[in-house]
Design an enzyme around this catalytic site. Structure first.
Site, PDB file in Angstrom:
ATOM      1  N   ASP A  15      -1.526   6.153  -5.544  1.00  0.00           N
ATOM      2  CA  ASP A  15      -2.620   7.118  -5.750  1.00  0.00           C
ATOM      3  C   ASP A  15      -2.153   8.193  -6.730  1.00  0.00           C
ATOM      4  O   ASP A  15      -1.053   8.729  -6.570  1.00  0.00           O
ATOM      5  CB  ASP A  15      -2.958   7.788  -4.414  1.00  0.00           C
ATOM      6  CG  ASP A  15      -3.142   6.775  -3.302  1.00  0.00           C
ATOM      7  OD1 ASP A  15      -4.221   6.179  -3.217  1.00  0.00           O
ATOM      8  OD2 ASP A  15      -2.173   6.554  -2.538  1.00  0.00           O
ATOM      9  N   GLU A  21       0.357  -0.617  -4.564  1.00  0.00           N
ATOM     10  CA  GLU A  21      -0.811   0.253  -4.744  1.00  0.00           C
ATOM     11  C   GLU A  21      -0.307   1.680  -4.663  1.00  0.00           C
ATOM     12  O   GLU A  21       0.615   1.985  -3.899  1.00  0.00           O
ATOM     13  CB  GLU A  21      -1.816   0.004  -3.625  1.00  0.00           C
ATOM     14  CG  GLU A  21      -3.142   0.769  -3.763  1.00  0.00           C
ATOM     15  CD  GLU A  21      -3.197   2.119  -3.062  1.00  0.00           C
ATOM     16  OE1 GLU A  21      -4.226   2.791  -3.177  1.00  0.00           O
ATOM     17  OE2 GLU A  21      -2.196   2.528  -2.414  1.00  0.00           O
ATOM     18  N   HIS A  39       0.825  -1.209   0.000  1.00  0.00           N
ATOM     19  CA  HIS A  39       0.000   0.000   0.000  1.00  0.00           C
ATOM     20  C   HIS A  39       0.862   1.264   0.000  1.00  0.00           C
ATOM     21  O   HIS A  39       1.644   1.466   0.936  1.00  0.00           O
ATOM     22  CB  HIS A  39      -0.870  -0.066   1.270  1.00  0.00           C
ATOM     23  CG  HIS A  39      -1.876   1.008   1.418  1.00  0.00           C
ATOM     24  ND1 HIS A  39      -2.051   1.705   2.594  1.00  0.00           N
ATOM     25  CD2 HIS A  39      -2.789   1.511   0.554  1.00  0.00           C
ATOM     26  CE1 HIS A  39      -3.032   2.575   2.456  1.00  0.00           C
ATOM     27  NE2 HIS A  39      -3.493   2.491   1.228  1.00  0.00           N
ATOM     28  N   ARG A  40       0.751   2.070  -1.028  1.00  0.00           N
ATOM     29  CA  ARG A  40       1.576   3.277  -1.220  1.00  0.00           C
ATOM     30  C   ARG A  40       3.064   2.913  -1.237  1.00  0.00           C
ATOM     31  O   ARG A  40       3.908   3.682  -0.769  1.00  0.00           O
ATOM     32  CB  ARG A  40       1.294   4.324  -0.134  1.00  0.00           C
ATOM     33  CG  ARG A  40      -0.195   4.640   0.009  1.00  0.00           C
ATOM     34  CD  ARG A  40      -0.485   5.656   1.097  1.00  0.00           C
ATOM     35  NE  ARG A  40      -1.899   5.633   1.449  1.00  0.00           N
ATOM     36  CZ  ARG A  40      -2.453   6.291   2.450  1.00  0.00           C
ATOM     37  NH1 ARG A  40      -1.714   7.094   3.199  1.00  0.00           N
ATOM     38  NH2 ARG A  40      -3.742   6.206   2.709  1.00  0.00           N
ATOM     39  N   HIS A  64      -1.113  10.868  -2.261  1.00  0.00           N
ATOM     40  CA  HIS A  64      -2.380  10.389  -1.704  1.00  0.00           C
ATOM     41  C   HIS A  64      -3.366  11.513  -1.426  1.00  0.00           C
ATOM     42  O   HIS A  64      -4.559  11.407  -1.704  1.00  0.00           O
ATOM     43  CB  HIS A  64      -2.165   9.583  -0.419  1.00  0.00           C
ATOM     44  CG  HIS A  64      -3.452   9.150   0.201  1.00  0.00           C
ATOM     45  ND1 HIS A  64      -4.138   9.924   1.128  1.00  0.00           N
ATOM     46  CD2 HIS A  64      -4.221   8.063  -0.014  1.00  0.00           C
ATOM     47  CE1 HIS A  64      -5.252   9.305   1.462  1.00  0.00           C
ATOM     48  NE2 HIS A  64      -5.338   8.179   0.786  1.00  0.00           N
ATOM     49  N   ASP A  78       0.111  -2.318   4.671  1.00  0.00           N
ATOM     50  CA  ASP A  78       1.287  -1.488   4.948  1.00  0.00           C
ATOM     51  C   ASP A  78       2.484  -2.351   5.346  1.00  0.00           C
ATOM     52  O   ASP A  78       3.581  -1.827   5.536  1.00  0.00           O
ATOM     53  CB  ASP A  78       0.963  -0.504   6.085  1.00  0.00           C
ATOM     54  CG  ASP A  78      -0.184   0.433   5.730  1.00  0.00           C
ATOM     55  OD1 ASP A  78      -0.250   0.874   4.567  1.00  0.00           O
ATOM     56  OD2 ASP A  78      -1.025   0.712   6.612  1.00  0.00           O
ATOM     57  N   GLU A  91      -4.729   3.845  -8.093  1.00  0.00           N
ATOM     58  CA  GLU A  91      -5.961   4.449  -7.574  1.00  0.00           C
ATOM     59  C   GLU A  91      -6.031   5.901  -8.044  1.00  0.00           C
ATOM     60  O   GLU A  91      -5.158   6.710  -7.707  1.00  0.00           O
ATOM     61  CB  GLU A  91      -6.008   4.393  -6.047  1.00  0.00           C
ATOM     62  CG  GLU A  91      -7.289   5.056  -5.530  1.00  0.00           C
ATOM     63  CD  GLU A  91      -7.339   5.208  -4.021  1.00  0.00           C
ATOM     64  OE1 GLU A  91      -6.608   4.525  -3.294  1.00  0.00           O
ATOM     65  OE2 GLU A  91      -8.140   6.066  -3.588  1.00  0.00           O
ATOM     66  N   LYS A 138      -7.379   9.438  -7.705  1.00  0.00           N
ATOM     67  CA  LYS A 138      -8.022  10.247  -6.679  1.00  0.00           C
ATOM     68  C   LYS A 138      -9.233  10.975  -7.266  1.00  0.00           C
ATOM     69  O   LYS A 138      -9.287  11.259  -8.468  1.00  0.00           O
ATOM     70  CB  LYS A 138      -7.046  11.273  -6.104  1.00  0.00           C
ATOM     71  CG  LYS A 138      -5.766  10.701  -5.535  1.00  0.00           C
ATOM     72  CD  LYS A 138      -5.977   9.559  -4.552  1.00  0.00           C
ATOM     73  CE  LYS A 138      -6.642   9.986  -3.257  1.00  0.00           C
ATOM     74  NZ  LYS A 138      -6.785   8.816  -2.329  1.00  0.00           N
TER      75      LYS A 138
HETATM   76  O1  G3P Z   1      -6.671   1.350  -2.706  1.00  0.00           O
HETATM   77  C1  G3P Z   1      -6.835   0.929  -1.388  1.00  0.00           C
HETATM   78  C2  G3P Z   1      -6.671   2.075  -0.424  1.00  0.00           C
HETATM   79  O2  G3P Z   1      -5.477   2.751  -0.743  1.00  0.00           O
HETATM   80  C3  G3P Z   1      -7.823   3.027  -0.456  1.00  0.00           C
HETATM   81  O3  G3P Z   1      -7.738   4.024   0.501  1.00  0.00           O
HETATM   82  O4  G3P Z   1      -7.203   6.282   1.324  1.00  0.00           O
HETATM   83  O5  G3P Z   1      -5.430   4.534   1.325  1.00  0.00           O
HETATM   84  O6  G3P Z   1      -6.195   5.543  -0.808  1.00  0.00           O
HETATM   85  P1  G3P Z   1      -6.600   5.146   0.588  1.00  0.00           P
HETATM   86 MG    MG Z   2      -4.941   4.417  -2.165  1.00  0.00          MG
END
Ligand code: G3P
Ligand code: MG
Length: 242
Positions: free
Chosen positions: A38, A36, A9-10, A51, A235, A111, A113
């Site tokens: 953003d 993942e 994640h990120r 993000h 994470d 992802e 935004k």
């Molecule tokens: O894509 C999964 C998750 O990243 C969604 O929430 O706020 O972390 O972008 P957020």
């Molecule tokens: Mg995300």
């Protein structure tokens, strides 16, 4: 359909500043097959990776970036806030990430935004993402968004792209089947909070993959996979057996 996928994640955001090339490199080097991230757009049409809609939390600047150009973005330090070791890390562009994916074979959930600057900029964001992803030569990609209108437009313009509809638990109403069908979604990306075995089964029986966010325990990840989830966003990708 991908199965038992662990999305860093990120990037590997617990060991490097989130959504930087350093975080993506660490994810790849620790064995992650997927990350993942953003994306959003700035005034000159460059698709950047960040993000938040402001720079306050993860850089040495504050305020929004919609009015900025690529040369403004290059002056921003997105690493010092995390540790001295990462001083000078930049906000990457999607172009840089796609180059890195082509170089390494790393796959990504992109992802998009929910851009707050209006329809024109949202269309430019969608078109920019499609154009950058067209440069992929091998790696796989899923495009997701909480903005399901944006996701619908993207799928109309680029039916070849796999898409995942992001849902917060509080927004998951009983119309999810109709929405996924209208979107031609390949995946649903539900929030972990409150997610039950029965719900995961309903999603899978409906015919979509289920990638759950954000799962920061190996036990919960295992439970979700045993329920039929196809993936988790985490994470701690480096601590989860892949
Ligand atoms: O894509 C999964 C998750 O990243 C969604 O929430 O706020 O972390 O972008 P957020
Ligand atoms: Mg995300």
């Amino acid at each position: 359909m991908i199965e038992k996928t662990v999305f860093a994640h990120r990037g590997l955001n617990t060991l490097a500043p989130e959504n930087t090339m350093a975080a993506f490199r660490l994810a790849h080097e620790s064995g992650a097959k997927w990350i993942e991230t953003d994306v959003d757009i700035i005034s000159d049409g460059t698709i950047i990776i960040c993000h938040d809609t402001t720079l306050d939390r993860t850089t040495d600047h504050s305020g929004g970036y919609y009015e900025m150009t690529a040369s403004d973005i290059e002056k921003i330090d997105a690493g010092s806030w995390f540790s001295k070791q990462y001083a000078g890390e930049k906000l990457p562009t999607l172009r840089q990430l796609v180059d890195y994916m082509n170089e390494t074979g790393l796959n990504a959930n992109i992802e998009i935004k929910s851009n707050e600057a209006g329809a024109e900029m949202t269309h430019a964001l969608i078109d920019g993402v499609i154009a950058e992803l067209a440069r992929l030569d091998g790696p796989e990609v899923i495009v997701s968004s909480f903005n399901l209108v944006l996701l619908y437009i993207l799928k109309q313009k680029a039916p070849h792209l796999s898409i995942g509809a992001l849902y917060e638990t509080c927004a998951l109403y009983d119309d999810w089947r109709s929405i996924l069908e209208l979107l031609k979604a390949d995946y649903i990306h539900p929030e972990d909070t409150g997610l039950t075995r029965a719900k995961v089964k309903e999603f899978r029986d409906f015919g979509v993959g289920v990638n759950v966010w954000t799962v920061n325990s190996a036990e919960r990840a295992n439970e979700l996979f045993n329920w039929g989830a196809t993936g988790i966003f985490t994470d701690i990708a480096h601590q989860i057996n892949q």
